[in-house]
Each structure stands twice: as structure tokens, then as C-alpha cells.
Enzyme design. Sequence first.
Site, mmCIF file in Angstrom:
data_model
loop_
_atom_site.group_PDB
_atom_site.id
_atom_site.type_symbol
_atom_site.label_atom_id
_atom_site.label_comp_id
_atom_site.label_asym_id
_atom_site.label_seq_id
_atom_site.Cartn_x
_atom_site.Cartn_y
_atom_site.Cartn_z
ATOM 1 N N ASP A 1 4.808 32.056 -64.065
ATOM 2 C CA ASP A 1 6.051 33.240 -63.439
ATOM 3 C C ASP A 1 7.253 31.506 -63.264
ATOM 4 O O ASP A 1 6.921 30.499 -63.356
ATOM 5 C CB ASP A 1 6.255 33.629 -62.157
ATOM 6 C CG ASP A 1 5.357 33.085 -61.254
ATOM 7 O OD1 ASP A 1 5.117 31.677 -61.139
ATOM 8 O OD2 ASP A 1 4.946 34.362 -60.316
ATOM 9 N N ASP B 1 1.893 40.468 -49.839
ATOM 10 C CA ASP B 1 2.001 42.613 -50.864
ATOM 11 C C ASP B 1 0.942 43.022 -51.869
ATOM 12 O O ASP B 1 1.427 43.815 -51.833
ATOM 13 C CB ASP B 1 3.467 42.498 -50.358
ATOM 14 C CG ASP B 1 4.045 42.224 -51.871
ATOM 15 O OD1 ASP B 1 2.901 41.005 -52.226
ATOM 16 O OD2 ASP B 1 5.300 41.998 -51.887
ATOM 17 N N HIS C 1 1.021 41.704 -54.560
ATOM 18 C CA HIS C 1 2.046 40.349 -55.965
ATOM 19 C C HIS C 1 0.428 39.794 -56.172
ATOM 20 O O HIS C 1 0.250 38.601 -55.514
ATOM 21 C CB HIS C 1 3.298 40.775 -55.934
ATOM 22 C CG HIS C 1 3.554 38.423 -55.178
ATOM 23 N ND1 HIS C 1 4.252 39.188 -54.175
ATOM 24 C CD2 HIS C 1 3.078 37.791 -55.950
ATOM 25 C CE1 HIS C 1 4.122 37.916 -53.627
ATOM 26 N NE2 HIS C 1 4.037 37.390 -55.016
ATOM 27 N N GLU D 1 5.710 42.748 -57.954
ATOM 28 C CA GLU D 1 5.265 43.295 -57.229
ATOM 29 C C GLU D 1 4.980 44.876 -56.877
ATOM 30 O O GLU D 1 5.426 45.903 -58.053
ATOM 31 C CB GLU D 1 6.902 43.308 -56.900
ATOM 32 C CG GLU D 1 7.633 42.006 -56.461
ATOM 33 C CD GLU D 1 7.180 41.449 -55.116
ATOM 34 O OE1 GLU D 1 5.948 41.556 -54.199
ATOM 35 O OE2 GLU D 1 8.026 40.364 -54.816
HETATM 36 C C1 GLP Z 1 4.439 33.344 -55.152
HETATM 37 C C2 GLP Z 1 3.434 33.304 -56.492
HETATM 38 C C3 GLP Z 1 2.919 33.798 -56.610
HETATM 39 C C4 GLP Z 1 1.391 33.285 -55.733
HETATM 40 C C5 GLP Z 1 2.217 33.786 -54.539
HETATM 41 C C6 GLP Z 1 1.130 33.485 -52.885
HETATM 42 O O1 GLP Z 1 5.674 34.477 -54.954
HETATM 43 N N1 GLP Z 1 4.769 34.008 -57.973
HETATM 44 O O2 GLP Z 1 2.052 33.102 -58.334
HETATM 45 O O3 GLP Z 1 0.109 33.369 -55.868
HETATM 46 O O4 GLP Z 1 3.139 33.712 -54.329
HETATM 47 O O5 GLP Z 1 1.507 31.915 -52.611
HETATM 48 P P1 GLP Z 1 1.391 31.330 -51.812
HETATM 49 O O6 GLP Z 1 -0.082 31.315 -52.813
HETATM 50 O O7 GLP Z 1 1.838 30.218 -51.387
HETATM 51 O O8 GLP Z 1 0.827 32.439 -50.225
#
Ligand code: GLP
Length: 254
Positions: free
Chosen positions: A67, A136, A138, A143
Site C-alpha cells: 500500500d 482492527d 486490517h 479496513e
Molecule cells: C499499517 C499498514 C499495514 C500494517 C499495519 C500494522 O496501517 N498499512 O500494512 O501491517 O498497519 O502496522 P504495525 O506493524 O506498525 O503495527
Amino acid sequence: MDLIIEKNYEDMSRRAATIIADEIRKKPNLVMALPTGGTPLGTFEELVRMHREKNLDFSSAISFNIDEYVPLKPDNPQSYYYYMNENLYKKTNIKPENTFVPNVLDKDVEKVCREYENNISRCGGLDFILLGIGNDGHIGFNEPDDELFAYTHLANLSESTIKANSRFFSSPDEVPTQAITMGVGTILKAKKIVLIASGENKAAIVNKFLNSSVVTPQLPASFLLLHRNVTVIIDEAAAALHKKTASKTTHYSF
Ligand code: GLP
């Protein structure tokens, strides 16, 4: 789905990096999709170490960002392109022309999304995807909602994700509210999926995900139940609420 519980963040990262390195050694032109955020940093560090010390060769590998925030330029330190470049690309011998990120500066979003999917197909499809998981549930920026997009699309970030990701910005107001992300179908078409999660703040969502037996758009990660080659690697802190916690490395298959 295979579940691996490692003792701590370092072991989780090493395990994920070892799987990726094995995939690259088996198929040097591996087409992979990689996430951002805090969780994969240790995995990328370990991959860089393997590149430097164990000749792990990225020269034919192809990488797609899962993303990207809209509308951050690639040279913006908060952009996911910048993140990938800093943490992995420029520290390995991956060729810049083999690294892809959705062009979030182009106003024709539908064209950008279509092109991103086409680029993945032209490369032969994703062999491998590494995923994190949001608080959440995702994956990518898919989402929880009443319905999910199958393929690459423009996504609106939820309040909880904006809040969670604000730790990387100087204030929550600076967090972009939209992103272009691979869809759940893009993710599920990858031949092999590894999901990593670490720390006690992920324990609740990890527990919910590991105990889910239904597929629901309200828990985007639940779609991974439909895939035949998923490995979940978590550390003990993230496994704390899961009923099968273990004191040392443990594998479950279900
Ligand atoms: C972000 C990214 C995801 C990632 C997630 C968890 O929003 N878009 O690809 O896996 O959040 O992030 P973190 O590893 O910082 O908890």
C-alpha cells in the site's frame, strides 16, 4: 494455517526473514509483496544482514508495496516508498526498476489501480506476501467494513488506524486519510502468505483472528482462512491471550 509462536520480537523477525530468504534462494526472481509499519522492521534488518553476510541476492527479486498513502511523494519520509527504500531497498542489491509502489500522485486512481494489478500479473503474479495486522484486523489497508474490495483500490483509513499510525507522524492531523492498497483478492492470489504480529498491543486482535472460524469483512484478516498456504508468526507477547500460549517455539497446524 500454520502458527509459529516465537519467544520474542527478534526471533519472530528472524523466522520471517529466514522464510523469505529461503523463497528467494529457491526462486531468485521471486515476486513478493511487502508491508510497512513497525512490525516488519526487524525482518527487513535481518534480510539486510543476510544480504551482507550470507550473500542473499536480491538482484532478480521483484517487490511490490502492499500500500501507499495518498498523496505522499516518494521522497516524503512518511511515504511507504521512502520507508521501503530506507529499510530494505537501498541496503540490498534489489534493482530500483524491480520495486513497485502505487502511483498515488496520479489523479486517475482507477487507472493507477488497474496498472498496479497489471504489473503484478505481468511479473507472473505474487509468489509471496508478508503481512502485518492492524489492531482492527486490517491487512494492507483493507479496513473492517460491510464489504471489501477484491483488488487494488483507494481506501479510506479508519479512525483507529489513523490513531495507531499517528505514532509515526508529529500529530494525528498529519496522517493521510486515504491510501491505495492491494485488495483482499490481490493478497489471496499470492502463492504463499506469512503474517507477522508482535507485542501485547496485538494480543487481542491476534486472539480474535486465530479463533475465527468464519470469514467476515468486519475482520479482513479472516479471509486468510480461505488460503491454503498461510503461516502466522507471532511472539509470546502477541500470543498472550491465545489459549495455546507456549514458553518456547511452538508450531500448530490447523
Ligand atoms: C499499517 C499498514 C499495514 C500494517 C499495519 C500494522 O496501517 N498499512 O500494512 O501491517 O498497519 O502496522 P504495525 O506493524 O506498525 O503495527
